[in-house]
Scaffold this active site. Structure first.
Site, PDB file in Angstrom:
ATOM      1  N   ASP A 194     -80.926  73.271  49.894  1.00  0.00           N
ATOM      2  CA  ASP A 194     -80.245  71.762  49.226  1.00  0.00           C
ATOM      3  C   ASP A 194     -80.916  72.063  47.926  1.00  0.00           C
ATOM      4  O   ASP A 194     -82.653  72.397  48.055  1.00  0.00           O
ATOM      5  CB  ASP A 194     -80.950  71.717  49.745  1.00  0.00           C
ATOM      6  CG  ASP A 194     -81.313  70.398  49.235  1.00  0.00           C
ATOM      7  OD1 ASP A 194     -80.264  69.909  48.554  1.00  0.00           O
ATOM      8  OD2 ASP A 194     -82.153  68.812  50.007  1.00  0.00           O
ATOM      9  N   LYS A 246     -83.074  70.435  42.049  1.00  0.00           N
ATOM     10  CA  LYS A 246     -84.569  69.842  42.672  1.00  0.00           C
ATOM     11  C   LYS A 246     -85.283  70.554  41.318  1.00  0.00           C
ATOM     12  O   LYS A 246     -85.685  72.053  41.860  1.00  0.00           O
ATOM     13  CB  LYS A 246     -84.688  70.676  43.802  1.00  0.00           C
ATOM     14  CG  LYS A 246     -84.112  69.940  45.190  1.00  0.00           C
ATOM     15  CD  LYS A 246     -84.650  70.529  46.497  1.00  0.00           C
ATOM     16  CE  LYS A 246     -84.353  69.982  47.591  1.00  0.00           C
ATOM     17  NZ  LYS A 246     -84.693  68.592  47.421  1.00  0.00           N
ATOM     18  N   ASP A 264     -79.356  64.217  45.680  1.00  0.00           N
ATOM     19  CA  ASP A 264     -80.385  65.213  46.606  1.00  0.00           C
ATOM     20  C   ASP A 264     -81.065  64.585  48.134  1.00  0.00           C
ATOM     21  O   ASP A 264     -81.637  65.356  49.215  1.00  0.00           O
ATOM     22  CB  ASP A 264     -81.681  65.287  45.832  1.00  0.00           C
ATOM     23  CG  ASP A 264     -82.411  66.539  45.932  1.00  0.00           C
ATOM     24  OD1 ASP A 264     -82.039  67.242  47.411  1.00  0.00           O
ATOM     25  OD2 ASP A 264     -83.824  66.414  45.809  1.00  0.00           O
ATOM     26  N   ARG A 280     -78.800  62.604  54.941  1.00  0.00           N
ATOM     27  CA  ARG A 280     -78.495  61.046  55.135  1.00  0.00           C
ATOM     28  C   ARG A 280     -76.736  61.223  55.345  1.00  0.00           C
ATOM     29  O   ARG A 280     -75.752  60.775  56.315  1.00  0.00           O
ATOM     30  CB  ARG A 280     -78.818  59.895  55.060  1.00  0.00           C
ATOM     31  CG  ARG A 280     -78.642  60.096  53.595  1.00  0.00           C
ATOM     32  CD  ARG A 280     -79.704  59.220  53.007  1.00  0.00           C
ATOM     33  NE  ARG A 280     -80.928  59.957  52.463  1.00  0.00           N
ATOM     34  CZ  ARG A 280     -82.160  59.728  51.733  1.00  0.00           C
ATOM     35  NH1 ARG A 280     -81.926  58.236  51.642  1.00  0.00           N
ATOM     36  NH2 ARG A 280     -83.157  59.930  52.052  1.00  0.00           N
TER      37      ARG A 280
END
Ligand code: BES
Ligand code: MN
Ligand code: ZN
Length: 497
Positions: free
Chosen positions: A270, A277, A348, A352
């Site tokens: 991720d 990030k 990010d 979900r």
């Protein structure tokens, strides 16, 4: 993995060629131990009492004392079990892990374990074996020098425990599942790709005769999985939507949940996507973002071996969350497989999105319950830290049965609220909803509320394992790195509810 072997001993330890003794000691009060259960032990006066005195050993849970080079016995380990009346599976599991680590430090190839009569109880015996087998985990796949010391302990003799190989085997099946999950999470993200997760699922299917369906990108597009595919589109790694299924000969008609779907977030890396990030977002840790998927595959390994009377579907939407010219842009609107339109406010918040389509897919299978596991939010780590996972659920019977399994497994979960009023903050001007909520807190709740939009009527529970999937430091039966969180909880729940 090279696991130590267990052997039951009916009488005195002196009958075996031993190199080490491990004694479980209870705590009487805060300053003195309770060792009266050991007074029959031949070593009591000459070895144990002096060692207890010298090391000021109190028997407090989590404490340990060792001695090496003692006359006649060699090595001795004292491990604190805490108050006798409070003893339970997790205290024993932790003590077993500490015994294992002490044996490695002492270079002991075998150990005679004297835990009073505790290990006569099957649940205690199972916990003890788990503690040893989890502590025995080593990961040297990416080291060129192998450390021989890590597999030094070969034999564990259990004193005063009734011979029960079946329980040892059950513990072995569970530990194999946990250790598979750890291997998957620990593997670097250039190895643990979506294709590698699919390969692991293929191997599990062969090993345990499970049904397997791997949906390729085109298959997912046909099913309208626009939320899942939006996360995959910025990556050069091929996405895989994995569906494994274990079907027993007959179902347990007593159980409220006979057909179950376990769903794991499988983001193998991720980066955050265009909402990259940065700062203290710890991008370098984000190989662990498939820990939910790893727990589900670990559960499949254990369930395939244990063969309970439940139908279990293992579902993993696997992808990277990366950036290239095709990557999703903040502001894009995508349509999930239930027709809901989502404005992607933040790339990010990708977990979900992939779980949304996985939940819709799972519900169509007609299961009685769905449980998802996901390293979903940093907010979960803020709320509960690294020792507990949050559980959210729509069905009290499902949530309660999962919470009942928790203390037995030592995997701590705490119920969080699906506070519906927070959903307002996810309203979108252009679409049905946004994928993020207010910036003013409750981030793990809004994430769970988002998922709830993709569940129609099936009992559902969501575990946010962002804090528990990874340990910076070794602890009892955990090495530094992946914990395998969730496997023991899922298996215990499947076997006992
Ligand atoms: N994978 C992260 C959550 C995470 C954080 C896991 C720390 C393990 C350790 C997730 O995809 C994420 O980035 N969540 C965002 C959501 C936000 C953009 C609404 C977060 O928690 O910051
Ligand atoms: Mn993310
Ligand atoms: Zn993520």
């Amino acid at each position: 993995m090279q696991y130590p072997e267990f052997q039951f001993l009916s009488s005195q330890a002196s009958q075996v060629a031993h190199s080490c003794y491990a004694f479980g000691i209870f705590e009487k009060n805060h300053t003195t131990p309770e060792a009266s259960h050991l007074t029959d032990e031949p070593l009591y006066h000459d070895v144990l009492l002096p060692l207890i005195k010298e090391s000021q050993f109190t028997g407090q849970q989590g404490t340990i004392a060792t001695a090496n080079g003692l006359p006649t016995v060699g090595k001795v380990i004292l491990v604190g079990l805490g108050k006798q009346e409070a003893i339970g599976e997790e205290a024993i599991r932790q003590a077993a892990g500490m015994v294992y680590n002490a044996c490695i430090k002492l270079y002991s190839p075998s150990v005679v374990v004297h835990f009073n009569t505790l290990l006569n109880d099957t649940t205690h015996l199972k916990a003890f074996a788990e503690g040893i087998l989890l502590a025995a985990y080593v990961d040297e796949r990416f080291k060129s020098q192998k450390d021989t010391k890590t597999t030094y302990l070969k034999k564990v003799y259990l004193l005063n425990a009734k011979a029960d190989d079946q329980t040892i085997q059950l513990a072995q099946k569970i530990a194999t599942g946990v250790n598979l999950a750890r291997d998957l999470v620990n593997a670097p993200p250039n190895y643990a790709t979506p294709s590698m997760l699919a390969q692991t699922a293929t191997e599990l299917a062969q090993k345990h005769h499970l049904a397997l369906n791997i949906l390729e990108k085109e298959d997912c597009a046909k099913l309208g999985m626009g939320a899942y595919l939006s996360v995959t589109q910025g990556s050069n790694a091929v996405p895989k939507f994995i569906h494994l299924c274990y079907k027993p000969k007959s179902l347990d008609a007593q159980s409220p949940f006979q057909k179950i779907a376990l769903i794991g977030k499988g983001v193998t890396f991720d980066s955050g996507g265009l909402n990259l990030k940065i700062g203290n977002a710890q991008i370098e840790l984000m190989k662990c973002d498939m820990a939910g998927a790893a727990a589900v595959l670990g559960a499949a390994e254990a369930i395939g071996a244990i063969q309970p009377r439940k139908e279990v579907h293992f579902i993993i939407p696997a992808t990277e969350n990366m950036i290239n010219g095709s990557a999703t842009k903040p502001g894009d609107v995508v349509t999930a497989s239930n027709g809901k339109k989502i404005e992607i406010d933040n790339t990010d918040a990708e977990g979900r999105l992939i779980l949304a389509d996985a939940l819709v897919y799972a519900e169509k299978l007609g299961v009685d319950a769905m449980v998802d596991l996901a390293t979903l939010t940093g907010a979960m780590v803020t709320a509960l830290g690294t020792h507990m996972s949050g559980i959210f659920g729509t069905d009290p019977q499902l949530t309660n049965s999962l919470m009942a399994a928790s203390p037995r497994t030592g995997e701590k979960i705490w119920q969080m609220p699906l506070e519906a009023s927070y959903f307002k903050s996810m309203q979108s001007i252009v679409a049905d909803m946004r994928n993020t909520g207010s910036k003013k807190g409750a981030g793990s709740i809004t994430a769970a509320l988002f998922l709830k939009e993709f569940v129609e009527k099936t009992a559902w529970a969501h575990l946010d394992i962002a804090g528990t999937a990874w340990k910076e430091q070794p602890w009892c039966y955990h090495h530094a790195g992946a914990t395998g969180f969730g496997v023991r909880l899922l298996v215990d729940w499947l076997l006992n509810s």
